[in-house]
Design a protein around this motif. Structure first.
Motif, PDB file in Angstrom:
ATOM      1  N   LYS A  84       0.784  -1.245   0.000  1.00 17.39           N
ATOM      2  CA  LYS A  84       0.000   0.000   0.000  1.00 17.39           C
ATOM      3  C   LYS A  84       0.811   1.287   0.000  1.00 17.39           C
ATOM      4  O   LYS A  84       0.247   2.353   0.239  1.00 17.39           O
ATOM      5  N   LEU A 199       0.732  10.522   7.539  1.00 15.46           N
ATOM      6  CA  LEU A 199       0.824  11.601   8.527  1.00 15.46           C
ATOM      7  C   LEU A 199       0.620  11.140   9.980  1.00 15.46           C
ATOM      8  O   LEU A 199       1.444  11.435  10.851  1.00 15.46           O
ATOM      9  N   TYR A 202       3.277   9.123  11.708  1.00 22.45           N
ATOM     10  CA  TYR A 202       4.489   9.941  11.871  1.00 22.45           C
ATOM     11  C   TYR A 202       4.333  10.876  13.072  1.00 22.45           C
ATOM     12  O   TYR A 202       5.221  10.968  13.931  1.00 22.45           O
ATOM     13  N   LEU A 214       8.176  16.520  12.772  1.00 24.63           N
ATOM     14  CA  LEU A 214       7.389  16.235  11.574  1.00 24.63           C
ATOM     15  C   LEU A 214       7.837  17.165  10.455  1.00 24.63           C
ATOM     16  O   LEU A 214       8.166  18.328  10.709  1.00 24.63           O
ATOM     17  N   VAL A 216       6.239  18.974   7.362  1.00 24.25           N
ATOM     18  CA  VAL A 216       4.940  19.297   6.750  1.00 24.25           C
ATOM     19  C   VAL A 216       5.193  19.582   5.272  1.00 24.25           C
ATOM     20  O   VAL A 216       5.930  20.510   4.930  1.00 24.25           O
TER      21      VAL A 216
END
Ligand code: NAD
Ligand code: WQD
Length: 340
Positions: A84, A199, A202, A214, A216
């Motif tokens: 996936k 997202l 994480y 993170l 972005v």
């Protein structure tokens, strides 16, 4: 009345086992453990107090699938097994076509041979490509941008052709938006084997101290705060949708023996809204930096949920707070996933 759950040791499959067992069904799991661990099924047994028969089988092995279907007297299948990761599918398309398309063809051939003709398929909002209208309805044209999405679209076509070839088939294709969250017990949840590309896992790994910050991807989209907007759906709502879809198969008439519905909430949240919601749920700060847009990402994508409500009498119930709370509960109890 045993239901075959392919990929049942994985993230969504393990939650599906819980929901189907609690609804009184028997299940048998086949999984090659390419992206999971048998520990998830031991946890399913702890949650439900039921035994989960496990067969370490690759879905591309048709003979073994036939053996399992026969041995457990299966009446249908919920088909999660597959790969996936969008980026991986671009660098290694053949393995995606092999696993997702060839694997599904073998599963369907085994089922057809044994006259077991009820199936639920894990499709994806990825089949739509960039939305030309929002919310995205099921009649939105398909046009996936990645080999991963194309494998899902090809399997959907294969399933439609199969449904048309024989009215005995009963087929549901469920297009998931962005599944997140975990079972409320914190015993099962998402356990990415590599660095998460999605997202929510994480953010969770940053909150628990496994990763520093993170990244972005883009704050210059035409959205309310410039970051990408998605339709996050609690995994338990998602698998309850599978149960409803499975129940709906029985009532389908011969001339409409196949349906496709979105599974989402209908509400979009931006990356920064997700960060803030997770900070509230975890009481941790999530440091982040802004980077350029990620290739292939769209600004905004969320589902029209009306057809699912009409077709399978289902709507998502759990809100963003529950999604973040349950993810935090899972990762706090299992900071290294099933590996500990
Ligand atoms: P996952 O990787 O946790 O689960 C997939 C399971 O399938 C794993 O346990 C893996 O070991 C198994 N598997 C893979 N190839 C196999 C093979 N050839 N034979 C037997 N087992 C095999 O992923 P998930 O998030 O639980 O996703 C389940 C399904 O839902 C997948 O088909 C995925 O494409 C689809 N889907 C997932 C998302 C998402 O964001 N998680 C969104 C849309 C659709
Ligand atoms: C969500 C948002 C990113 C990671 C993918 C597949 C889809 C489905 C779900 C399988 C986007 C941003 C992300 C990060 C970020 N899976 N982001 N930093 O891309 O909507 O969908 O997973 O079928 O098919 O395409 O989900 O979770 O990767 O990203 O800023 O480290 O978060 O740019 O706006 P996506 P995602």
């Amino acid at each position: 009345m045993t239901i075959l759950i392919t990929g049942g040791a994985g993230y969504i499959g393990s939650h599906c086992c819980v929901t189907f067992l609690e609804a009184g069904h028997d299940v048998v799991v086949v999984d090659n453990l390419a992206n999971s661990s048998e520990e998830s099924l031991k946890r399913v047994e702890r949650i439900t107090g039921r035994t989960v028969p496990f067969e370490p089988v690759d879905i591309r092995d048709q003979q073994e699938l036939e053996r399992v279907l026969r041995q457990y007297e299966c009446t249908g299948a919920v088909h999660f097994a597959g790969a996936k990761i969008v980026g991986e599918s671009i660098t290694n398309p053949l393995s995606y076509y092999d696993n997702n398309v060839v694997g599904t063809q073998r599963l369907l051939s085994a089922m057809d041979k044994l006259e077991i003709r009820n199936v639920i398929f894990s499709s994806s909002a990825n089949v739509y490509g960039p939305p030309s209208m929002l919310p995205v309805t099921e009649s939105h044209p398909t046009g996936p941008l990645s080999p991963y999405g194309r494998t899902k679209a090809i399997v959907e076509t294969m399933l439609s052709d199969l449904a048309a070839s024989n009215p005995a088939w009963r087929i549901a294709m469920l297009r998931y938006f962005n599944p997140v969250g975990a079972h409320e017990s914190g015993l099962i949840g998402e356990d990415p084997q590599d660095v998460p590309t999605n997202l929510m896992p994480y953010i969770a790994q940053v909150a628990v101290g496994r990763r520093e910050q993170l990244t972005v991807y883009g704050n210059d989209y035409e959205t309310r705060d410039g970051t990408g907007v998605r339709d996050y759906i609690h995994v338990v709502d998602l698998v309850e949708g599978h149960l409803k879809a499975y129940e709906a198969l029985k009532a389908l008439p011969d001339d409409r023996n196949c349906f496709t519905v979105n599974l989402g909430t209908g509400t979009g949240y931006s990356v920064l809204e997700m960060v803030r919601a997770f900070e509230r749920a975890s009481n941790k700060e999530i440091p982040y930096t802004i980077a350029p847009r990620r290739d292939g990402d769209v600004a905004e994508c969320y589902a029209d949920t009306e057809l699912a409500a009409r077709t399978i009498d289902w709507r998502a119930k759990r809100d963003l707070t529950a999604m973040c709370h349950d993810t935090w509960n899972w990762i706090c109890k299992n900071p290294r996933g099933y590996g500990e």
